[in-house]
Design a protein around this motif. Structure first.
Motif, PDB file in Angstrom:
ATOM      1  N   LEU A 135      -4.710  -2.393  -6.455  1.00 34.69           N
ATOM      2  CA  LEU A 135      -4.590  -2.759  -5.049  1.00 34.69           C
ATOM      3  C   LEU A 135      -5.531  -3.923  -4.750  1.00 34.69           C
ATOM      4  CD1 LEU A 135      -3.465  -2.030  -2.201  1.00 34.69           C
ATOM      5  CD2 LEU A 135      -5.469  -0.555  -1.921  1.00 34.69           C
TER       6      LEU A 135
ATOM      7  N   LEU B  47       3.654   9.487  -5.545  1.00 34.73           N
ATOM      8  CA  LEU B  47       2.880   8.321  -5.138  1.00 34.73           C
ATOM      9  C   LEU B  47       2.486   7.486  -6.353  1.00 34.73           C
ATOM     10  CD1 LEU B  47       0.111   8.221  -2.442  1.00 34.73           C
ATOM     11  CD2 LEU B  47      -0.285   7.170  -4.652  1.00 34.73           C
ATOM     12  N   GLN B  48       1.999   8.130  -7.394  1.00 39.08           N
ATOM     13  CA  GLN B  48       1.587   7.403  -8.593  1.00 39.08           C
ATOM     14  C   GLN B  48       2.773   6.744  -9.278  1.00 39.08           C
ATOM     15  OE1 GLN B  48      -1.469   6.653  -9.441  1.00 39.08           O
ATOM     16  NE2 GLN B  48      -2.103   7.748  -7.590  1.00 39.08           N
TER      17      GLN B  48
ATOM     18  N   VAL C 116       3.411   3.573  -7.281  1.00 35.88           N
ATOM     19  CA  VAL C 116       2.386   2.560  -7.537  1.00 35.88           C
ATOM     20  C   VAL C 116       2.711   1.820  -8.833  1.00 35.88           C
ATOM     21  CG1 VAL C 116      -0.036   2.188  -8.146  1.00 35.88           C
ATOM     22  CG2 VAL C 116       0.538   3.680  -6.222  1.00 35.88           C
ATOM     23  N   ARG C 117       3.026   2.573  -9.885  1.00 38.90           N
ATOM     24  CA  ARG C 117       3.366   1.952 -11.178  1.00 38.90           C
ATOM     25  C   ARG C 117       4.624   1.103 -11.047  1.00 38.90           C
ATOM     26  NH1 ARG C 117       1.833   7.169 -12.945  1.00 38.90           N
ATOM     27  NH2 ARG C 117       4.024   7.786 -13.043  1.00 38.90           N
TER      28      ARG C 117
ATOM     29  N   GLU D  76      -3.007   5.991  -1.616  1.00 39.18           N
ATOM     30  CA  GLU D  76      -3.536   5.727  -2.958  1.00 39.18           C
ATOM     31  C   GLU D  76      -4.998   6.162  -3.052  1.00 39.18           C
ATOM     32  OE1 GLU D  76      -2.660   1.866  -4.628  1.00 39.18           O
ATOM     33  OE2 GLU D  76      -1.178   1.510  -3.061  1.00 39.18           O
ATOM     34  N   ASN D  77      -5.417   6.432  -4.278  1.00 37.66           N
ATOM     35  CA  ASN D  77      -6.791   6.891  -4.537  1.00 37.66           C
ATOM     36  C   ASN D  77      -7.092   8.202  -3.830  1.00 37.66           C
ATOM     37  OD1 ASN D  77      -6.680   4.140  -5.360  1.00 37.66           O
ATOM     38  ND2 ASN D  77      -8.904   4.066  -5.390  1.00 37.66           N
ATOM     39  N   GLU D  78      -6.026   8.949  -3.502  1.00 37.66           N
ATOM     40  CA  GLU D  78      -6.131  10.293  -2.930  1.00 37.66           C
ATOM     41  C   GLU D  78      -6.831  10.318  -1.576  1.00 37.66           C
ATOM     42  OE1 GLU D  78      -7.712  12.994  -5.818  1.00 37.66           O
ATOM     43  OE2 GLU D  78      -6.032  12.696  -7.190  1.00 37.66           O
TER      44      GLU D  78
ATOM     45  N   LEU E 126       0.868  -1.169   0.000  1.00 36.18           N
ATOM     46  CA  LEU E 126       0.000   0.000   0.000  1.00 36.18           C
ATOM     47  C   LEU E 126       0.908   1.222   0.000  1.00 36.18           C
ATOM     48  CD1 LEU E 126      -2.761   1.375   0.250  1.00 36.18           C
ATOM     49  CD2 LEU E 126      -2.599   1.102   2.719  1.00 36.18           C
ATOM     50  N   VAL E 127       0.751   2.072  -1.007  1.00 36.81           N
ATOM     51  CA  VAL E 127       1.647   3.219  -1.147  1.00 36.81           C
ATOM     52  C   VAL E 127       1.043   4.424  -0.438  1.00 36.81           C
ATOM     53  CG1 VAL E 127       2.939   4.681  -2.725  1.00 36.81           C
ATOM     54  CG2 VAL E 127       2.448   2.306  -3.343  1.00 36.81           C
TER      55      VAL E 127
END
Length: 208
Positions: A109, A96-97, A100-101, A64-66, A44-45
């Motif tokens: 996730l 963050l993005q 995730v990549r 993630e997902n703001e 989980l970032v």
């Protein structure tokens, strides 16, 4: 030690349990916890939102997902304007993005809906990043949440217990900082995290 504590605390939940390690430092700890619990593990970032003049001093965090947590009292105390806060959030959202990549590629996730989620980090100082992580998994429908860390500041644990169950191996009176309690606190590289996640995905669990 943390895995042993959790083996008792999470007894009976194994079939519906998932371990999430907060990137970056929480992932190696989460791998050990997942092994102890015989549970799946993912990353989980979460990014700390640091005061511009003191980047290591967090006034909040972004997941993630703001999913965002802002400590308004801290932001007000250091005189951060709304414009400054927005600029920090935008900068950290971009990083963050990227992570995730880097860590998961196109893989989303893991689905946490209705599941018991164990959120693992290498420790808690302010607790801001963990509070953002708790907020995220709750928004995504987690059935229940346990925060698990090897070491933490007592005040951070007190605040987090309002939002989730907490398991912590050590709460030293002379906490000072998370890194003080590690022999080696060098952050794992992005490539090391990605390799560990791949190993966790392919390693068969006991009984599987």
């Amino acid at each position: 030690m943390l895995g042993a504590l959790l083996s008792h605390a999470e007894a009976g939940k194994a079939g519906n349990l998932v371990v999430l390690g907060l990137a970056r430092g929480g992932v190696p700890v989460a791998a050990e916890v997942a092994h102890a619990l015989n549970a799946p593990c993912d990353v989980l970032v979460v990014r700390k939102l640091g005061v511009p003049a003191q980047p290591e001093f967090a006034f909040g965090a972004l997941a993630e997902n703001e999913a965002v947590f802002i400590d308004s009292a801290t932001a007000d105390a250091v005189g951060l304007s709304g414009q400054t806060i927005d600029a920090v959030v935008r900068r950290e959202a971009a990083e963050l993005q990227r992570r995730v990549r880097k860590y998961r590629g196109d893989r989303p996730l893991v689905d946490v809906r209705g599941r018991h989620v164990v959120l693992v980090d290498d420790g808690l100082a302010t607790g801001a990043t963990m509070r953002a992580a708790v907020r995220l998994v709750k928004q995504r429908g987690a059935g229940s949440v346990t925060v698990a860390v090897p070491v933490a500041a007592a005040e951070s644990l007190r605040m987090l217990r309002r939002e989730a169950d907490v398991v912590c191996a050590r709460t030293p009176a002379d906490f000072a900082a998370v890194g003080f309690w590690y022999e080696n606190f060098d952050p794992p590289t992005d490539d090391e995290i990605r390799a560990l996640l791949e190993l966790l995905r392919i390693r068969p669990r006991a009984g599987a």
